[in-house]
Scaffold this active site. Structure first.
Site, PDB file in Angstrom:
ATOM      1  N   ARG A 243       0.858  -1.185   0.000  1.00  0.00           N
ATOM      2  CA  ARG A 243       0.000   0.000   0.000  1.00  0.00           C
ATOM      3  C   ARG A 243       0.892   1.231   0.000  1.00  0.00           C
ATOM      4  O   ARG A 243       1.926   1.263   0.700  1.00  0.00           O
ATOM      5  CB  ARG A 243      -0.896   0.031   1.247  1.00  0.00           C
ATOM      6  CG  ARG A 243      -2.084  -0.908   1.180  1.00  0.00           C
ATOM      7  CD  ARG A 243      -3.124  -0.486   0.138  1.00  0.00           C
ATOM      8  NE  ARG A 243      -4.297  -1.349   0.114  1.00  0.00           N
ATOM      9  CZ  ARG A 243      -4.445  -2.426  -0.674  1.00  0.00           C
ATOM     10  NH1 ARG A 243      -3.487  -2.767  -1.516  1.00  0.00           N
ATOM     11  NH2 ARG A 243      -5.563  -3.139  -0.628  1.00  0.00           N
ATOM     12  N   GLU A 272      -3.981   7.054  -4.730  1.00  0.00           N
ATOM     13  CA  GLU A 272      -4.313   6.517  -6.065  1.00  0.00           C
ATOM     14  C   GLU A 272      -5.668   7.017  -6.540  1.00  0.00           C
ATOM     15  O   GLU A 272      -6.584   7.126  -5.724  1.00  0.00           O
ATOM     16  CB  GLU A 272      -4.371   4.983  -6.001  1.00  0.00           C
ATOM     17  CG  GLU A 272      -3.044   4.359  -5.725  1.00  0.00           C
ATOM     18  CD  GLU A 272      -3.123   2.840  -5.604  1.00  0.00           C
ATOM     19  OE1 GLU A 272      -4.136   2.249  -6.018  1.00  0.00           O
ATOM     20  OE2 GLU A 272      -2.158   2.264  -5.089  1.00  0.00           O
ATOM     21  N   HIS A 290      -0.935  -0.063  -9.985  1.00  0.00           N
ATOM     22  CA  HIS A 290      -1.573  -1.053  -9.094  1.00  0.00           C
ATOM     23  C   HIS A 290      -1.983  -2.324  -9.870  1.00  0.00           C
ATOM     24  O   HIS A 290      -3.160  -2.660  -9.948  1.00  0.00           O
ATOM     25  CB  HIS A 290      -2.776  -0.448  -8.366  1.00  0.00           C
ATOM     26  CG  HIS A 290      -3.071  -1.144  -7.058  1.00  0.00           C
ATOM     27  ND1 HIS A 290      -3.493  -0.486  -5.925  1.00  0.00           N
ATOM     28  CD2 HIS A 290      -3.001  -2.458  -6.703  1.00  0.00           C
ATOM     29  CE1 HIS A 290      -3.683  -1.356  -4.948  1.00  0.00           C
ATOM     30  NE2 HIS A 290      -3.388  -2.559  -5.403  1.00  0.00           N
TER      31      HIS A 290
HETATM   32  C1  DGY Z   1      -5.677  -6.147  -2.762  1.00  0.00           C
HETATM   33  O1  DGY Z   1      -6.383  -7.139  -3.014  1.00  0.00           O
HETATM   34  O2  DGY Z   1      -5.624  -5.652  -1.638  1.00  0.00           O
HETATM   35  C2  DGY Z   1      -4.862  -5.610  -3.866  1.00  0.00           C
HETATM   36  O3  DGY Z   1      -4.233  -4.435  -3.548  1.00  0.00           O
HETATM   37  C3  DGY Z   1      -5.669  -5.462  -5.135  1.00  0.00           C
HETATM   38  O4  DGY Z   1      -4.742  -5.679  -6.158  1.00  0.00           O
END
Ligand code: DGY
Length: 329
Positions: A243, A272, A290
């Site tokens: 993240r 984002e 992402h």
């Molecule tokens: C998640 O599933 O948390 C991912 O970041 C999506 O790609």
């Protein structure tokens, strides 16, 4: 208690893979998002008025305010993601709303992207690509466009959960030595020779490259700040598939400018899809939008996993991936 599958109304906030939408439609009374528009808070709350469950994604922010405004009939929020930092789980739990996620199914796809970031950042792939696309490649040069080799380097893994371990498994055949920091030391069979560091600081001092694989929690948010980045070896490489908010992006940018960091590979950002435009100007940044879980196979698996959670819940069972209030990486 069996709530009744076919009669349960589910609002799905984003377009999902076709097979998943068909499965959901067979099981529930679903409202799908055909044009994949991003629902505003008002749209979400409006649609939720007639819903027993929500199937949401990481683009939906379900904070305490929104959760407290949900109707009493709404019993479950199933997120199409492993991360659930976009949901105030404590607020949901307080209201008796179950929250589920999709762990496991996106491990391999995300680990592949972590390797792509490592290679892309270490070998200056973005710059190389840019030169080709601009038609500005003059000639092969013995001293031009030199990167850093993964072979023999120490890879630090911050967060040795399933994804961190999958990154380690892929990095070992590249000849990398694995070090990690985690809240708890892993048993030897999961460590597979990786060296444990009780503190993040110790890991940062030792590694040549760092892969961020922890969840975003109050403990990890902003943890890669200026002070900690200053502990890294000059020229170290940092990649993040977890993240964006785990990094202090201003500090990362400054560390790149003053060569404390040699290169970065980012797949996730704190705001984002907005990206600090300064990152785009650097030749030593390798940036992706992402893509961690973005494969056909994985997105379908995530959808089926979220569906299985809803199915279990409305059949009166505990969903396989119920999220606990204090859960983190
Ligand atoms: C998640 O599933 O948390 C991912 O970041 C999506 O790609």
């Amino acid at each position: 208690m069996d709530f009744g599958l076919a009669t349960a109304s589910i609002y799905v906030t984003r377009r999902l893979p076709g097979k998943v939408e068909r499965k959901l439609s067979q099981l529930f009374d679903v409202t799908l998002n055909r044009d994949d528009s991003l629902p505003s808070t008002d749209t979400l709350l409006h649609a939720a008025r007639n819903a027993d469950g929500l199937l949401v994604t990481i683009t939906d922010r379900l904070d305490a305010g929104l959760i407290n405004a949900l109707p009493d009939r709404l019993r479950i929020i199933a997120t199409f993601s492993v991360g659930f930092d976009h949901i105030d789980v404590a607020a949901a739990t307080k209201r008796g709303i179950t929250v589920t996620n999709t762990p496991g199914v996106l491990t391999d796809a995300t680990a592949e992207i972590a390797m792509l970031l490592l290679l892309g950042a270490a070998r200056g792939a973005a710059n190389g690509e840019h030169i080709i696309r601009k038609n500005s490649w003059n000639a092969w040069a013995p001293t031009g466009l030199l990167g850093i080799q993964l072979t023999g380097k120490r890879l630090g893994i911050y967060g040795m959960g399933e994804i961190g371990r999958a990154v380690a498994a892929r990095a070992r055949p590249f000849g990398m030595e694995i070090h990690y920091h985690n809240r708890n030391r892993l048993p030897a069979e999961l460590e597979r020779g990786a060296q444990y560091h009780t503190s993040l600081e110790s890991l940062l001092r030792q590694c040549d490259m760092l892969s961020v694989n922890c969840a975003s929690t109050p403990q990890t948010r902003g943890s890669l700040n200026a002070e900690r980045l200053a502990l890294m070896k000059p020229g170290a490489i940092l990649v993040n598939t977890a993240r964006g908010d785990i990094l202090d992006e201003e500090a990362v940018f400054n560390a790149l400018l003053n060569n404390r960091l040699g290169a970065i590979g980012l797949d996730v950002y704190s705001n984002e899809p907005e990206i600090d435009p300064r990152f785009q100007t650097l030749p030593n940044s390798f940036l992706l939008p992402h893509l961690g879980s973005a494969t056909h196979e994985t997105r379908e698996a995530m959808g089926f996993c979220a569906t299985a959670n809803l199915e279990a819940f409305f059949a009166g069972r505990i969903p396989p991936n119920k999220v606990a209030v204090k859960s983190s990486h």
